[in-house]
Design a protein around this motif. Structure first.
Motif, mmCIF file in Angstrom:
data_model
loop_
_atom_site.group_PDB
_atom_site.id
_atom_site.type_symbol
_atom_site.label_atom_id
_atom_site.label_comp_id
_atom_site.label_asym_id
_atom_site.label_seq_id
_atom_site.Cartn_x
_atom_site.Cartn_y
_atom_site.Cartn_z
ATOM 1 N N GLY A 122 0.813 -1.208 0.000
ATOM 2 C CA GLY A 122 0.000 0.000 0.000
ATOM 3 C C GLY A 122 0.844 1.253 0.000
ATOM 4 N N ILE A 123 1.893 1.268 0.812
ATOM 5 C CA ILE A 123 2.757 2.444 0.882
ATOM 6 C C ILE A 123 3.490 2.662 -0.442
ATOM 7 C CG2 ILE A 123 4.813 3.407 1.974
ATOM 8 C CD1 ILE A 123 3.967 2.143 4.562
ATOM 9 N N VAL A 124 4.091 1.591 -0.972
ATOM 10 C CA VAL A 124 4.861 1.724 -2.208
ATOM 11 C C VAL A 124 3.969 2.148 -3.375
ATOM 12 C CG1 VAL A 124 6.221 0.461 -3.925
ATOM 13 C CG2 VAL A 124 6.631 0.095 -1.491
ATOM 14 N N LEU A 125 2.802 1.534 -3.480
ATOM 15 C CA LEU A 125 1.919 1.816 -4.611
ATOM 16 C C LEU A 125 1.242 3.178 -4.483
ATOM 17 C CD1 LEU A 125 0.278 -1.667 -5.185
ATOM 18 C CD2 LEU A 125 2.187 -0.632 -6.404
ATOM 19 N N GLU A 126 0.639 3.441 -3.350
ATOM 20 C CA GLU A 126 -0.138 4.671 -3.202
ATOM 21 C C GLU A 126 0.740 5.903 -3.023
ATOM 22 O OE1 GLU A 126 -3.742 5.078 -1.187
ATOM 23 O OE2 GLU A 126 -4.059 2.937 -0.913
ATOM 24 N N ALA A 127 1.795 5.782 -2.241
ATOM 25 C CA ALA A 127 2.606 6.960 -1.933
ATOM 26 C C ALA A 127 3.730 7.185 -2.928
ATOM 27 C CB ALA A 127 3.188 6.827 -0.520
ATOM 28 N N LEU A 128 4.049 6.187 -3.753
ATOM 29 C CA LEU A 128 5.158 6.344 -4.687
ATOM 30 C C LEU A 128 4.758 6.091 -6.137
ATOM 31 C CD1 LEU A 128 8.170 6.807 -5.190
ATOM 32 C CD2 LEU A 128 8.543 4.363 -4.767
ATOM 33 N N MET A 129 4.260 4.883 -6.433
ATOM 34 C CA MET A 129 4.035 4.513 -7.822
ATOM 35 C C MET A 129 2.921 5.322 -8.469
ATOM 36 S SD MET A 129 6.373 2.363 -8.319
ATOM 37 C CE MET A 129 5.903 2.012 -10.007
ATOM 38 N N PHE A 130 1.781 5.458 -7.791
ATOM 39 C CA PHE A 130 0.679 6.196 -8.396
ATOM 40 C C PHE A 130 1.016 7.667 -8.650
ATOM 41 C CE2 PHE A 130 -2.700 3.046 -6.682
ATOM 42 C CZ PHE A 130 -2.382 2.175 -7.704
ATOM 43 N N PRO A 131 1.628 8.376 -7.699
ATOM 44 C CA PRO A 131 2.047 9.759 -8.005
ATOM 45 C C PRO A 131 3.029 9.834 -9.173
ATOM 46 C CG PRO A 131 2.014 9.430 -5.642
ATOM 47 C CD PRO A 131 1.799 8.077 -6.260
ATOM 48 N N LEU A 132 3.966 8.877 -9.252
ATOM 49 C CA LEU A 132 4.932 8.871 -10.349
ATOM 50 C C LEU A 132 4.270 8.639 -11.701
ATOM 51 C CD1 LEU A 132 7.963 6.896 -8.847
ATOM 52 C CD2 LEU A 132 7.937 9.291 -9.555
ATOM 53 N N ILE A 133 3.169 7.926 -11.717
ATOM 54 C CA ILE A 133 2.453 7.663 -12.959
ATOM 55 C C ILE A 133 1.501 8.802 -13.299
ATOM 56 C CG2 ILE A 133 0.730 6.156 -14.049
ATOM 57 C CD1 ILE A 133 1.970 3.821 -12.508
ATOM 58 N N GLU A 134 0.777 9.291 -12.319
ATOM 59 C CA GLU A 134 -0.299 10.244 -12.587
ATOM 60 C C GLU A 134 0.173 11.679 -12.806
ATOM 61 O OE1 GLU A 134 -3.777 7.912 -10.075
ATOM 62 O OE2 GLU A 134 -2.924 9.759 -9.286
ATOM 63 N N GLU A 135 1.107 12.141 -12.014
ATOM 64 C CA GLU A 135 1.513 13.548 -12.115
ATOM 65 C C GLU A 135 2.118 13.901 -13.470
ATOM 66 O OE1 GLU A 135 0.624 15.925 -10.041
ATOM 67 O OE2 GLU A 135 -0.433 14.348 -8.947
ATOM 68 N N ILE A 213 4.529 15.512 -7.147
ATOM 69 C CA ILE A 213 4.646 14.110 -6.746
ATOM 70 C C ILE A 213 4.795 14.003 -5.235
ATOM 71 C CG2 ILE A 213 6.110 12.059 -6.910
ATOM 72 C CD1 ILE A 213 6.748 12.929 -9.797
ATOM 73 N N TRP A 214 5.570 14.891 -4.638
ATOM 74 C CA TRP A 214 5.780 14.923 -3.192
ATOM 75 C C TRP A 214 4.453 15.124 -2.453
ATOM 76 C CZ3 TRP A 214 8.725 14.076 0.899
ATOM 77 C CH2 TRP A 214 8.614 14.879 2.043
ATOM 78 N N VAL A 215 3.674 16.112 -2.883
ATOM 79 C CA VAL A 215 2.389 16.404 -2.241
ATOM 80 C C VAL A 215 1.421 15.244 -2.440
ATOM 81 C CG1 VAL A 215 0.363 17.911 -2.328
ATOM 82 C CG2 VAL A 215 2.666 18.905 -2.391
ATOM 83 N N HIS A 216 1.379 14.703 -3.638
ATOM 84 C CA HIS A 216 0.496 13.570 -3.948
ATOM 85 C C HIS A 216 0.843 12.372 -3.067
ATOM 86 C CE1 HIS A 216 -1.717 11.412 -7.488
ATOM 87 N NE2 HIS A 216 -2.057 10.908 -6.318
ATOM 88 N N GLY A 217 2.131 12.097 -2.935
ATOM 89 C CA GLY A 217 2.560 10.958 -2.128
ATOM 90 C C GLY A 217 2.207 11.109 -0.657
ATOM 91 N N ILE A 218 2.363 12.318 -0.122
ATOM 92 C CA ILE A 218 2.015 12.554 1.283
ATOM 93 C C ILE A 218 0.523 12.348 1.513
ATOM 94 C CG2 ILE A 218 1.819 14.337 3.065
ATOM 95 C CD1 ILE A 218 4.464 15.450 2.107
ATOM 96 N N ILE A 219 -0.286 12.898 0.634
ATOM 97 C CA ILE A 219 -1.743 12.768 0.789
ATOM 98 C C ILE A 219 -2.157 11.298 0.698
ATOM 99 C CG2 ILE A 219 -3.948 13.252 -0.351
ATOM 100 C CD1 ILE A 219 -2.944 16.035 -0.943
#
Length: 282
Positions: A122-135, A213-219
């Motif tokens: 959950g942490i890797v996907l939501e806080a890292l991978m998804f922001p890296l893909i979406e932003e 990406i930083w803000v997205h990952g924190i949220i």
């Protein structure tokens, strides 16, 4: 403002946005059909799921580079955020996501209930991978393309990129395409729209994609902070009655075509075994 060499014309940018909007959903749907388990119940399944999302991220960057003709290194590292910006916007993101933290602290599942593999995924996907893909898609390409359509009025860029971003978080991709239904709760929809506008403002005002990406990952990661704090503080997890009373918010089992890209929902609206296949960052 972003660097001049990262500008993308309206037509090309819209083409890349539409291509990646459909490709990312179809890519993951194809992975599910090949047997990838989105529930990540073991370390092996977790690593496979992370690998699939890493391949999807590589696909996104390849399309942006080849078809969008954007230098990926310049897109990410052309303008780096300062420590002051990281701390300031990090505080804003933490405050904006406090609802997720509080809901997971009070109603969320505990560490022991989720399991380390599920928690790590959950942490890797939501806080890292998804922001890296979406932003890169919705800020680096979509927002810039729509902004270049009418530079005198940025409203189109804000609203248009937010529309694409919101549709990318539809509960079911097939329902979105066939019946134009998002399947999102009122607060969830409101939160997604507000976040997208915030992220668009950050990119518009600073041109720093890493800051978005930083803000997205924190949220996205704040709900897991709530799980950790709840576990360490010994807060009792909700009993069955709590979940039965909030049944209307509970997700349905995974269906073919169902999107995994959700910004985090309140913990009471989730079931641990279905968490990852209802997520989404995207």
């Amino acid at each position: 403002m972003w660097l001049p060499d990262l500008d993308i014309k309206f037509g090309r940018g819209l083409l890349v946005t539409l291509l990646l909007f459909f490709a990312t959903h179809l890519f993951f749907e194809g992975a599910l059909r090949l047997g990838v388990d989105p529930n990540a119940g073991s370390l092996q399944k977790t690593l496979i799921l992370i690998g699939v999302l890493a391949l999807e991220a590589a696909l996104v960057l390849l399309v942006i580079s080849r078809i969008g003709r954007i230098d990926i290194r310049r897109l990410f590292f052309g303008k780096l955020p300062s420590w002051r910006e990281l701390l300031g916007w990090g505080f804003v993101a933490s405050a904006a996501a406090f609802f997720h933290f509080a809901s997971h602290l009070k109603y969320g599942y505990r560490w022991e209930e989720m399991g380390y593999a599920f928690f790590a995924a959950g942490i890797v996907l939501e806080a890292l991978m998804f922001p890296l893909i979406e932003e890169p898609i919705y800020r680096g390409i979509c927002f810039v393309a729509l902004y270049n359509y009418n530079r005198r009025n940025a409203i189109l860029a804000y609203l248009g990129s937010t529309l694409f971003f919101t549709m990318a978080h539809a509960a079911s991709f097939s329902e979105l395409i066939l019946h134009a239904t998002l399947g999102l709760g009122g607060f969830h929809l409101f939160f997604i729209i507000c976040f997208s506008l915030l992220s668009a403002y950050i990119y518009h005002s600073t041109g720093k994609l890493l800051l978005c990406i930083w803000v997205h990952g924190i949220i996205n990661g704040m709900n897991y902070v709530g799980v950790l704090v709840g576990s360490w503080a010994g807060v009792a997890p909700p009993n069955k009655a709590v979940h039965q009373n909030r049944k209307s918010l509970s997700p349905e089992p995974h269906r073919s075509g169902q999107s995994v890209r959700h910004l985090n929902r309140p913990a009471a609206s989730r079931r641990p075994i279905q968490e990852l296949d209802r997520m989404h960052h995207r």
